[in-house]
Design an enzyme around this catalytic site. Structure first.
Site, short mmCIF file in Angstrom:
data_model
loop_
_atom_site.label_atom_id
_atom_site.label_comp_id
_atom_site.label_asym_id
_atom_site.label_seq_id
_atom_site.Cartn_x
_atom_site.Cartn_y
_atom_site.Cartn_z
N ALA A 136 26.26 -43.70 1.79
CA ALA A 136 25.28 -42.75 2.07
C ALA A 136 23.84 -43.49 1.99
CB ALA A 136 25.27 -41.63 1.01
N PHE A 139 23.65 -45.61 4.82
CA PHE A 139 23.32 -44.95 6.06
C PHE A 139 21.79 -44.35 6.12
CE2 PHE A 139 22.79 -40.34 7.80
CZ PHE A 139 23.20 -40.62 9.02
N TYR A 140 21.24 -43.90 5.21
CA TYR A 140 19.84 -43.49 5.11
C TYR A 140 18.94 -44.77 5.08
CZ TYR A 140 21.30 -38.67 3.98
OH TYR A 140 21.95 -37.77 3.90
N LYS A 141 19.17 -45.71 4.41
CA LYS A 141 18.50 -46.86 4.44
C LYS A 141 18.11 -47.43 5.82
CE LYS A 141 17.62 -51.25 2.07
NZ LYS A 141 18.44 -52.40 1.25
#
Lengths: 167, 50
Positions: A136, A139-141
């Protein structure tokens, strides 16, 4: 305003959803409807055929306490605001049968769009996430979320989202 | 619900809020794809309604 997602309904087949992360599966199956009833969070889903859920996310209001704001920044903020409002993108998951189709990024943009639209009605300075694991975080990075290493949270400024959606 | 942020995180958070970054390439590409997908959905919905 229209979106790819719809609010979670009783008719959605929650028990068939599986993203292979136990916490996120358990949440949509057992907790999401109760949280909606209690007005703790809102849950939106990408619908598949026959009421299957391809993916979901939750949003709720949250805040950062004013005393946490560094002094030099606090000076620039009107004193009337005791806490600074943010939007919590609490959970985001894609069903395992839909992986590899790029649905994750579509549902993320959907969540950011709703958060931005909401911020025009009720102020919010950022979208904050609390990533469940390394996947996660990665993903956000990838989409430019900024890490807060000591609290394991990540966020995107609402101004960044505004610039994204208005250009 | 309120957030408590450690001191180092407070600095990072408020610096970014005061000087927000432009969206990165990946995010822009995802937003473009989102717009196209939404448009495709609208078209297929309107043709179904007819």
């Amino acid at each position: 305003m229209n979106y790819l997602t719809v609010p979670l309904k009783n008719s959605h087949r929650k028990s068939d959803f599986s993203c292979e992360k136990q916490l996120l599966d358990k949440y949509i199956r057992e907790q999401a409807s109760q949280d909606i009833k209690r007005k703790l969070s809102a849950c939106f889903v990408i619908e598949g055929d026959e009421n299957l859920i391809k993916g979901y996310y939750t949003l709720s209001g949250s805040s950062v306490k004013r005393e946490l704001i560094p002094k030099h920044v606090r000076k620039k903020m009107p004193p009337a605001y005791q806490d600074l409002p943010v939007t919590l993108l609490g959970r985001l998951a894609i069903d395992k049968t839909c992986k590899g189709q790029g649905l994750g990024e579509l549902i993320l943009i959907d969540a950011l769009s709703r958060s931005y639209d909401n911020s025009k009605v009720i102020g919010s300075i950022a979208v904050v996430v609390d990533p469940l694991d390394h996947d996660a975080v990665a993903f956000y990075k990838k989409y430019g979320f900024i890490s807060l290493p000591d609290s394991n949270k990540m966020f995107l400024a609402m101004k960044t989202i505004e610039s994204l959606l208005n250009n | 619900m309120q957030f408590w942020l450690p001191k180092k995180d407070q600095e990072i958070f408020f610096k970014a809020i005061m000087n927000p970054d432009e969206p990165n390439k990946k995010l822009k590409a995802a937003a473009e794809r989102y717009k196209k997908t939404k448009k495709g959905n609208e078209l297929s919905n309107s043709s179904t309604k007819k």
